[in-house]
Design an enzyme around this catalytic site. Structure first.
Site, PDB file in Angstrom:
ATOM      1  N   LYS A  22       2.499  -9.524   7.018  1.00 16.17           N
ATOM      2  CA  LYS A  22       3.128  -9.030   8.236  1.00 16.17           C
ATOM      3  C   LYS A  22       4.524  -8.491   7.955  1.00 16.17           C
ATOM      4  CE  LYS A  22       3.848  -7.927  12.203  1.00 16.17           C
ATOM      5  NZ  LYS A  22       4.683  -6.977  11.509  1.00 16.17           N
ATOM      6  N   CYS A  68      -9.034  -5.564  -0.283  1.00 18.17           N
ATOM      7  CA  CYS A  68      -7.657  -6.071  -0.267  1.00 18.17           C
ATOM      8  C   CYS A  68      -7.507  -7.332  -1.109  1.00 18.17           C
ATOM      9  CB  CYS A  68      -7.197  -6.345   1.162  1.00 18.17           C
ATOM     10  SG  CYS A  68      -7.138  -4.861   2.175  1.00 18.17           S
ATOM     11  N   HIS A 128       2.211  -5.158   2.434  1.00 16.46           N
ATOM     12  CA  HIS A 128       0.842  -5.243   1.919  1.00 16.46           C
ATOM     13  C   HIS A 128       0.441  -3.987   1.144  1.00 16.46           C
ATOM     14  CE1 HIS A 128      -3.266  -6.230   1.431  1.00 16.46           C
ATOM     15  NE2 HIS A 128      -3.752  -5.735   2.546  1.00 16.46           N
ATOM     16  N   CYS A 164       0.256  -6.028  13.474  1.00 23.57           N
ATOM     17  CA  CYS A 164      -0.271  -5.364  12.276  1.00 23.57           C
ATOM     18  C   CYS A 164       0.721  -5.489  11.128  1.00 23.57           C
ATOM     19  CB  CYS A 164      -0.513  -3.883  12.560  1.00 23.57           C
ATOM     20  SG  CYS A 164      -1.575  -3.589  14.001  1.00 23.57           S
TER      21      CYS A 164
END
Lengths: 391, 144
Positions: free
Chosen positions: A332, A85, A336, A204
């Protein structure tokens, strides 16, 4: 070693909205982000001498042609960078080093990921050489291991996690390019369905499609571009790699991520930062999960070990607090798209330092930090940026 | 005889040259870990060379199978077969008495009753890939 401090400048930034782009593929996304960045810098595609592109998933695109083809930018070096990531910020790092080395004058760092339409919920399950015997746990399950330990050792609770989600949703609600643009309450967060407990749905981050791009040059060239003297200076970048299998590492405490600790110390050393809480004016950090943001505060030296929950509870990371963290909404709420996130963080911090972060601008920042984390704490990259008057 | 699979068994391990002994031990109810004869340390997961000193002079040892839960999560969402029919289930990092760590499911108690530091002991859950190809997966159960 001269390093890169004050020798590299950001001349332009661009990003797509981060969301479920069912009507677009990775080619549409990369073109949109790159064109915005080039337009922001006031340069043409032909002015770019080399490209580094952060892409994680092979289905997004392989090799340099993954971005050279959609952009029709041929005959120059184009390198795909993959580092979990943190792929996006590693692309940015390589681009900065090439300019600092004096090899190129104007280069592009970008990142893109197209995750939806891959036929699964959450992140597609990729076997990339984790445990040779058993399937790897999902990302929420891996980070939940840290939350369980922090609950046990520090006495943290689901409310402590929820405060991060509430803050970041409130911030993202104000950002036109964020994925989730809706504020939530503590009750929403605490009572949400469990995913991998103690992490629930609002602990998540969003799974999003998107792209981001940054035009990088030397300060003296940046002055001749569109923003004139109002460019952003790169102060430092640190990158650190640890094991991708912390679950088999005796002594791994799950109370923080050593890669972030070492990457940030390397960046602070180069940038001359001795007191991060006092010297840094805003930070975009890797809140893939709420627990990660709490641990980031500690790993980045914003507070002491065990004080992460108090840091957000006391409002220290609020947009009007002394060290605003994720004013964009973070992973959040902003979203992402894996390979795009590192460059997206750079675009946000740069816009904040230039005073043009519409809707989410924090008060008068001079020094900003961006922090990208990859894998189960396996890779971390930390970038320090400064306003033009810090040169 | 374990139940024959009705679905894909992609999640089951395929023994290879480095792990065949481990999986054969599991079939016999033994939890095998690797020992480095050069630096006298145990390590997991099993592999040819010691991860601490790089020696290839390693041997198999039978673990006591006893340890404690270092940390864990209760998985509530997984839509992949066969896990979707098993939620909620526990994935834990187990620290064995020999000092090595491994990940495994904790069974034999409610997920709500699992705690950090809980004493557990290994058990084996048989799953079949085909009629004559059974894999014994190490799982952990509360001790006593």
């Amino acid at each position: 070693m001269p390093g890169i401090k004050d020798r590299v400048a950001i001349a332009g930034v661009g990003a797509t909205r981060f969301t479920e782009h069912y009507e677009k593929d990775h080619e549409d996304l990369i073109c949109e982000a790159v064109d915005e960045a080039l337009g922001d810098a006031g340069v043409a595609r032909g002015d770019i001498q080399a490209i580094w592109a952060g892409i994680y998933y092979q289905f997004t695109g392989l090799g340099g042609p993954a971005v050279a083809d959609p952009l029709k930018m041929y005959g120059i070096p184009v390198t795909r960078v993959e580092n979990y990531c943190a792929s996006g910020m590693d692309a940015f790092r390589n681009a900065c080093f090439a300019v600092a080395a004096g090899v190129y004058d104007i280069v592009l760092a970008c990142g893109v990921e197209k995750i939806t339409d891959q036929g699964s919920r959450g992140l597609p399950n990729v076997r990339e050489g984790a445990h040779p015997f058993l399937p790897p746990a999902s990302a929420p399950a891996m980070f939940a291991m840290s939350a369980t330990r922090c609950f046990d050792v520090h006495g943290w609770t689901k409310e402590d996690l929820a405060r991060v989600a509430v803050k970041n949703h409130a911030n993202g609600a104000k950002h036109p390019k964020a994925h989730f643009r809706r504020a939530i309450t503590m009750e929403d967060a605490v009572n949400a369905p469990e995913i991998a407990s103690p992490l629930g749905r609002f602990d998540c981050c969003a799974v999003s499609d998107g792209a981001a791009a940054v035009v990088i040059t030397r300060p003296e060239i940046a002055r001749t571009m569109k923003h004139k003297d109002d460019f952003v200076v790169v102060k430092a970048n640190g990158l650190s790699v640890e094991t991708a299998n912390p679950m088999y590492k005796p002594g791994f405490e799950y109370l923080g991520f050593p890669a972030t600790q070492t990457a940030s110390r390397a960046a602070y050393d180069e940038a001359g930062i001795t007191d991060p809480f006092e010297q840094i004016d805003l930070a975009e950090v890797h809140d893939c999960f709420t627990i990660t943001e709490l641990l980031n505060y500690e790993d980045l030296g914003f507070c002491k070990k065990g004080e992460g929950a108090a840091f957000v509870r006391d409002g220290l990371s609020a947009p009007d607090g002394p060290l605003p963290v994720n004013p964009s909404g973070g992973l959040k709420s902003f979203g992402h798209p894996i390979g795009a996130t590192g460059c997206r963080m750079i675009t946000e911090v740069a816009r904040q330092l230039q005073g043009r972060a519409e809707g989410v601008q924090v008060k008068d920042p001079k020094i900003g930090l961006a922090h990208n984390l990859g894998g189960p704490g396996a890779v971390s990259s930390v970038t320090i940026l400064g306003r033009n008057d810090t040169l | 005889m374990p139940q024959m699979p009705k679905i894909a068994t992609w999640h089951l391990p395929v023994p290879d040259v480095e792990s065949a002994t481990y999986w054969q031990g599991a079939r016999e109810g033994k939890l095998l870990i690797k020992h480095c004869n050069a630096c006298e340390r145990h390590f997991f997961y099993p592999r040819a060379a010691c991860p601490f000193c790089w020696s290839v002079d390693t041997s198999w040892r039978e673990s006591s199978g006893r340890g404690n839960v270092y940390t864990f999560t209760v998985v509530h969402q997984n839509d992949l077969p066969p896990f979707r029919d098993r939620v909620p289930y526990v994935i834990a990092v187990i620290e064995l008495e020999e000092g090595v760590r491994m990940t495994a499911n904790v069974e034999g108690c409610s997920p709500d009753d699992v705690r950090c530091g809980m004493r557990v002991r290994v058990a084996f859950r048989d799953e079949a890939r085909s009629e004559d190809d059974v894999v014994s997966l190490p799982v952990f159960r509360p001790e006593g």
